[in-house]
Design an enzyme around this catalytic site. Structure first.
Site, PDB file in Angstrom:
ATOM      1  N   ASP A 194      -7.281   3.012  12.537  1.00 54.62           N
ATOM      2  CA  ASP A 194      -5.979   3.688  12.492  1.00 54.62           C
ATOM      3  C   ASP A 194      -6.038   5.038  11.801  1.00 54.62           C
ATOM      4  OD1 ASP A 194      -4.663   1.839  13.989  1.00 54.62           O
ATOM      5  OD2 ASP A 194      -4.109   0.597  12.290  1.00 54.62           O
ATOM      6  N   SER A 234      -4.555  -9.588   7.075  1.00 49.93           N
ATOM      7  CA  SER A 234      -3.965  -8.272   7.281  1.00 49.93           C
ATOM      8  C   SER A 234      -3.310  -8.302   8.659  1.00 49.93           C
ATOM      9  CB  SER A 234      -5.074  -7.217   7.213  1.00 49.93           C
ATOM     10  OG  SER A 234      -4.598  -5.991   7.688  1.00 49.93           O
ATOM     11  N   ARG A 249       0.095   4.167  17.105  1.00 52.57           N
ATOM     12  CA  ARG A 249      -0.323   5.215  16.163  1.00 52.57           C
ATOM     13  C   ARG A 249      -0.015   6.622  16.627  1.00 52.57           C
ATOM     14  NH1 ARG A 249       0.730   1.614  13.018  1.00 52.57           N
ATOM     15  NH2 ARG A 249      -0.926   0.469  11.924  1.00 52.57           N
ATOM     16  N   ASP A 277       0.816  -1.223   0.000  1.00 53.82           N
ATOM     17  CA  ASP A 277       0.000   0.000   0.000  1.00 53.82           C
ATOM     18  C   ASP A 277       0.847   1.268   0.000  1.00 53.82           C
ATOM     19  OD1 ASP A 277      -2.269  -1.534   0.043  1.00 53.82           O
ATOM     20  OD2 ASP A 277      -2.809  -1.073   2.129  1.00 53.82           O
TER      21      ASP A 277
END
Lengths: 398, 398, 398, 398
Positions: free
Chosen positions: C123, C174, C94, C14
């Site tokens: 996220d 994932s 994060r 990504d």
């Protein structure tokens, strides 16, 4: 040799006869400690009475500044009220008195502390738990809890023992006073249906005309009031001034039934003009500078803080953690609040702060506002997602 | 064939021009629904205006009884206030309106519902989430969120389209009213420092002399007010009467900065004489009949209840659970409260109940009380045990 | 001249194709920042890939120590778990990444930050809100939220654009990993009824024999683990060692359905051997040194702390207040915990502390205990008073 | 004529010698009540012993169904655990026993109730407060709180008085058992650092091979377990079966230090295979059918519920309100949970429900999902608004 005992001495009937009684019942040398928290009593007179009645030593301690800094202001920052009303004036004074007594006992090498609380109130808990939390080796004696006399028997005992007491103006009410407030119980108040007589009020006696009114402005720094009408002022002065101004308009009365710690209800009247004004002003300033999540969560902390204070749990680990939360929350509670003081009424009419997060350009309905309306619909879409899904599954919640 | 649309119609400028706009922009047949929640508007006049402007059908629904029974009284039982002040009058009306609209849409086989909310308020959330929670298949249209016109442009549009509007007395304020309260925003109120002008108040305009005062007595059954001064009264009558009495003394005003759901602060003024009187009376009665543990825990429930209502989450599973808690808590909230109503001020001066757990024989400081003092010392011993142990281990918490 | 953009670069598909896409769609100069939080990826290889794909600059930042000190340990002290289970490994990473990105942007004078989050996860919220809380002037771009491609289309785009990607071992899951835990979603896990396949586990793959077991001892200072089996150890080493030991016994798996912030539920699998061991050990040590009132109230704080972290609200005033509470609570959380590690199981078998308030002489049922039994009866008398009074008034609560 | 006394009789040493002691110290006629809550004791034998020792009458009451329906299942629905661990088996049994005793006393016209609790445990509180809440006129006698004998002295007293006791297998541990769990205290457990000996476990003795494992499926209806592996089963059978299956794998042990009500800490071991399995299964099913707001708020209710139970406050108004909340929350907790039972370990591997609000079409990352990504960005914009405004005002919260 006699052991040393520190007595929390108020100058009133109970603690005065207690000096005699303690010496009769224990082999003790009594040191009377009078603590000035802003109550209007004649402490010099009380000081002499303690010595006259048999105390070996007596001390007057001015603890007003410490009371404000470490007890009143933290309570204000926490918007502390027990059961949504009582501003906790007596409750926050007790741990400070306990601390001063323990400090004295340690300095004077005393093994005992005595206080004048009865067996039915909250204050015995606050004194006992406070003292034990600070020094568990000190023995605590509460004469009134052991020695159950009526007021008449106490007076008789005093006369018989040549104790100089001060009971000319005999009140049927039980009163406690300090800078933060005045509490009144007993008398006809013991029937929760009966209306308080006007005579019981002292701090909120109305001296103003019904047409009078005035605007005042209170300045805050990090949650603490620092100025009145633009003038920087010491904390005791500011509180006394507010008590006087607001009291003259009849502001600051509370009439409630409350739950004591020991499992019974009691009816209480409070007068606290300055405290009521400051608590409302503080909350209004917080509404301008605290974000919603902090503000709403702080409500929980405030309720717990108040309960802990009322329950006598000041010197405890949870209290310290709550204090840290509250202290951190006040970082930006700086600014000013304007109030209109009127006959029996006051209201905040303006609040401002350099840290205000009220944003006119977002809040206004003016044409040129900066709020982008397209956000709202999507926000609501996600906000309501869970309930839309429920409805789709046939689970409506009417 | 056109699809059917149900419009929440108030009779005001926004929803009136919306009728025209909806028909121009969607192929719809508009049914205007006017819901009477006690607001003082001329609904007959509004009804005619809806038809004149292009609505195919119009209905006036008297929902006052349902509003009181299912929305006002549950809120009263929960002592509901958003951010400690706002009595949620508008917020509790929105879910009821949403419900009536959905019922209409289902009955009339309409596929759309329209409402007049803008993109910046809370009401759009309450309408949208309410409608989706009840029927997620209905499409929601909010013309004012899509079509951003100033008031002037709206009036121009109305004139151009021969829409009969009612804007002779142009107000700079945005007002919402129902039985439970009146809210005022905009104008100079958008500056939180600026003082509200006296002209904005309508329900609390003072008509009494400063010397006037009166005692009133409110009777409650299971948390709901049922009588005034000893006379049983229907709920709408009781609320209207209280609004009138208390309002005439200038009671019931709130001036606050509040946190909207959509992340911004706004300044609001509320007038709610009856609500303020009833909320205080209800809490005072609870103080007499609820035990301490329930009372203190209910504070949490009250804050959450209020937040849920303000956030538009009425028709949700959590709300139903909170309702059950609150409902159960009211089983014994039966009795009477006496208040003194004075110039700009009121206070509860007495409360009584056959279920009172105030126990004179325990609470009194009289000689013949039934409270055994020997319990206290032991109770305190155990109450303070943990902190005594901490101190013994050297862990003092000053 | 192009504007500067800071990209949170992971080395995966990504964010690699995003470099190309960002340069195609914006006139930007991309700086790729790789942040080492203990994930097992080959960062050197990723570094080269960033430059090869078109980034002007790339940096590898070792943030492990800061991650542990400022994010993992505060979470451990708060016993943080979302919805009672998830140890928040990704959620606490994060805000740290957001902070590093903002610091980079400010240093490099960049006006934009890009991240690889999609529109459906948590996220994106954590990144966006984190960045805006730290610097609201920076523009945030999330290519995957704008540019909705399937994995196949992404690969095709990469091939067409000669982007060197690393997708030989194509996973249907994932994955996110850092020192504190590993999370797994997608694949057959999207059906909450379907059992996870053994192949998805990596950190908790069992290499021990069923008969194996070992005792370990973890030392804590003020709530932070500092030693393992008596040996002082750096924090990253201690966590890595525990992940390795406990993982080899198959410890640390969680299988749950959780509520995302954006209103939908998702099924998640987590592996966190060290975190599970440390959280249980920490709680057991707290049980020895915290008094009951703090312990019980801290549960509320823990739930709120966890919710705030999950909801992306790390850099907020409430979070700072919660942190102060938690930090203060850890003053005496010093001592050791012994655990038995067994096949798929572990349990704490002992805990000790110099600050322990477990008091053998009070707790024991031995004859010579120091607890005075006469206190209990009186304590219970007062404890039960309110309910006795209720019953006397005919209000039984069966 | 002697007064009648109802004795909560267990058949053990304490309550057996108490029969004799009560008759010696009070002029009473003793009725021994044995209550079957699923404990493995020989109640027939105990019944005879009561009569032999001097009880006028004895009764065996099978209260298992009522225990499950009114005490175990409400606790399960509330996910009740004291201090995050203890499943409250003994704590929920006490109010039921109190209730049966009071019912007996009222039926038999007895003026006294006696129980065998000592002065240091929690059970005395639960019995005393329970009895007083149900009938405050009954006098409560706790021989062991008055008459402090060591175990040896009790045996001697028994022998001297020809009391038939059953102490051949002398245990140093104090045990309590019922359907929901088994608790163990005393012995070497009084040192919180010392490891429990394997010999203390009875319900979780491992009889399975390390390679053994089995899948089980539990069906729930409105929060109550109703079937095992697809087979509908009576509640006692289901619990017994689960205790047997899970126990044989060594599942269900808890080792903790807990805070007693009376202010001291104690170390406790619990065995509760069925309870542990059911609590985890119930929570996992809730995660599928409850929306986030209800789920998160219910955590508060669960902690309070557990605290109330542990503190002996079952028959109280707050408990009734909490029950109503919990009951309402279970309306849709219907479905099935699949678990894998392994050597010393179990985990939920699947959960399903016709009321599931897990929505695959929204949750999946598949290309054809129904979640509209454009909502997210706007949602986050508003979600983070307050913190962006703070940052714009220079108030960063790092």
């Amino acid at each position: 040799m006699s052991e040393k005992l520190i007595l929390a001495y108020s100058g009133g009937l109970d603690t005065t006869v207690a000096i005699k009684w303690l010496k009769e019942n224990y082999d003790v040398d009594v040191t009377a400690v009078l603590i000035d928290l802003g109550q209007p009593d004649n402490l010099q007179d009380a000081y002499m009475r303690a010595l006259d009645t048999g105390a070996s030593k007596a001390f007057i301690i001015d603890a007003k500044d410490q009371f404000i800094k470490d007890y009143i202001f933290p309570s204000l920052k926490a918007n502390a009220r027990y059961e949504k009303k009582y501003i906790l004036a007596t409750a926050i004074a007790r741990p400070l008195i306990a601390k001063i007594l323990v400090d004295f006992a340690e300095k004077e090498n005393a093994s005992m502390i005595a206080h004048g609380c009865t067996a039915k109130g909250n204050d015995q808990v606050r004194f006992d738990v406070g003292i034990r939390s600070l020094n568990p080796d000190i023995k605590i004696i509460a004469p009134m809890r052991i020695w159950k006399l009526s007021r008449e028997e106490e007076i008789e005992y005093a006369l018989k023992n040549n104790i100089r007491i001060n009971v000319t103006k005999k009140s049927i009410y039980s009163i406690d006073e300090n800078l933060w407030g005045r509490s009144i119980e007993c008398g006809n108040l013991e029937d929760p249906w009966s209306e308080p007589l006007e005579e019981i009020y002292k701090w909120s006696k109305i001296t103003k005309n019904e047409k009078d009114e005035e605007d005042i402005e209170i300045g805050f720094e990090k949650g603490e009031p620092v100025s009145l009408n633009g003038e920087m002022m010491s904390s005791p002065d500011l509180i006394l001034k507010l008590n006087s101004i607001a009291g003259s308009y009849g502001i600051g009365r509370t009439d409630m039934v409350e739950n004591r710690l020991i499992g019974i209800k009691s009816r209480e009247i409070y007068e606290a003009p300055a405290a009521e004004i400051l608590l409302e002003s503080h909350r209004q300033l917080e509404s301008l500078v605290l974000d919603r999540e902090l503000l709403h969560y702080k409500y929980l902390i405030e309720d717990k803080f108040s309960e802990m204070v009322y329950y006598g749990l000041w010197f405890t680990p949870l209290m310290k953690c709550l204090m840290k939360f509250v202290e951190e929350s006040q970082e930006y509670v700086t600014g000013a609040v304007r109030l209109k003081i009127q006959y029996k009424n006051f209201s905040v009419t303006g609040r401002k702060s350099e840290y205000s997060i009220y944003d006119y350009s977002l809040a206004t309905y003016d044409k040129n506002d900066l709020f982008d309306p397209k956000f709202s619909e999507s926000f609501i879409k996600i906000w309501g997602y869970p309930y839309e899904i429920l409805a789709k599954k046939g689970r409506k919640n009417e």
